[in-house]
Design a protein around this motif. Structure first.
Motif, PDB file in Angstrom:
ATOM      1  N   THR A 148      -0.685   7.668   4.314  1.00  0.00           N
ATOM      2  CA  THR A 148      -1.465   6.782   3.468  1.00  0.00           C
ATOM      3  C   THR A 148      -1.765   5.459   4.168  1.00  0.00           C
ATOM      4  O   THR A 148      -2.884   4.966   4.124  1.00  0.00           O
ATOM      5  CB  THR A 148      -0.720   6.511   2.137  1.00  0.00           C
ATOM      6  OG1 THR A 148      -0.562   7.752   1.456  1.00  0.00           O
ATOM      7  CG2 THR A 148      -1.470   5.525   1.262  1.00  0.00           C
ATOM      8  N   ASN A 161       2.914   2.289  -2.110  1.00  0.00           N
ATOM      9  CA  ASN A 161       2.990   2.869  -3.457  1.00  0.00           C
ATOM     10  C   ASN A 161       1.769   3.726  -3.790  1.00  0.00           C
ATOM     11  O   ASN A 161       1.750   4.415  -4.802  1.00  0.00           O
ATOM     12  CB  ASN A 161       3.186   1.779  -4.508  1.00  0.00           C
ATOM     13  CG  ASN A 161       2.044   0.788  -4.544  1.00  0.00           C
ATOM     14  OD1 ASN A 161       1.191   0.750  -3.649  1.00  0.00           O
ATOM     15  ND2 ASN A 161       2.034  -0.042  -5.567  1.00  0.00           N
ATOM     16  N   LYS A 162       0.768   3.728  -2.931  1.00  0.00           N
ATOM     17  CA  LYS A 162      -0.411   4.577  -3.149  1.00  0.00           C
ATOM     18  C   LYS A 162      -0.226   5.979  -2.563  1.00  0.00           C
ATOM     19  O   LYS A 162      -1.064   6.853  -2.768  1.00  0.00           O
ATOM     20  CB  LYS A 162      -1.642   3.920  -2.528  1.00  0.00           C
ATOM     21  CG  LYS A 162      -2.046   2.628  -3.232  1.00  0.00           C
ATOM     22  CD  LYS A 162      -3.286   2.022  -2.596  1.00  0.00           C
ATOM     23  CE  LYS A 162      -3.797   0.857  -3.371  1.00  0.00           C
ATOM     24  NZ  LYS A 162      -3.066  -0.368  -3.175  1.00  0.00           N
ATOM     25  N   GLY A 175       0.793  -1.225   0.000  1.00  0.00           N
ATOM     26  CA  GLY A 175       0.000   0.000   0.000  1.00  0.00           C
ATOM     27  C   GLY A 175       0.823   1.271   0.000  1.00  0.00           C
ATOM     28  O   GLY A 175       0.297   2.352  -0.272  1.00  0.00           O
TER      29      GLY A 175
END
Length: 174
Positions: A170, A139-140, A137
């Motif tokens: 994030t 990379n979001k 996650g």
């Protein structure tokens, strides 16, 4: 967040510069006054630190902005930087981060040990930015723009702190 620029990847490699910023990964708070020092190559060699030919060749391929470190008129001896940086961290119980569990912090710890100085952080307070970047996650996260001064230890430490905050937000936002 601590970043080094070096002349190798081994623990005993010459350290060209050290940059650090104090940040809170759970907020957007960063003390960008931080710490930055350029270290003389002569003092590294006198301390028994080494130079990797392949890393030196890599530096020769970098931008002139990155290579300015070799021409800095304000270089300090390694022992002075280690002492000064330890004082800068003072007696606070910081969690220290770096980009790689096997690079910046171990190399800096090696330099402290060889100089006969105590490492200025608790062994249990080290964190790896590279691991954080690779969590599911991560990379979001909306990453900050890359800095224009890549391979400057201070600029890289600042960007890494900003990126860690973005990833943390994030992954762990409520």
């Amino acid at each position: 967040m601590i970043d080094l620029e070096t002349l190798g990847t081994a623990a005993d490699s010459a350290i060209l510069s050290l940059g650090a910023v104090v940040f809170d990964p759970a907020t957007t708070k960063i003390d960008d006054n931080g710490y930055y020092a350029v270290i003389s190559l002569e003092s590294n060699l006198a301390a028994g630190r080494t130079i990797s030919e392949s890393t030196l060749a890599w530096w020769m391929q970098q931008s002139s902005a990155a290579q300015v470190i070799f021409h800095s008129p304000n270089k300090l001896p390694l022992l002075e930087v280690l002492t000064e940086f330890g004082d800068w961290l003072s007696d606070k119980d910081y969690t220290v981060w770096s980009n790689g569990a096997d690079f910046d912090l171990p190399m800096l710890a090696h330099a402290y040990a060889r100089a006969g100085l105590k490492v200025p952080w608790r062994y249990s307070n080290t964190r790896c930015f590279r691991t954080l970047k690779n969590l599911p996650g991560a990379n979001k996260a909306k990453m900050p723009p890359q800095n224009d001064n890549a391979h400057n230890a201070f600029s890289d430490a600042l960007w890494q702190a900003q990126a860690a905050q973005a990833i943390y937000s994030t992954l762990f936002k409520k």
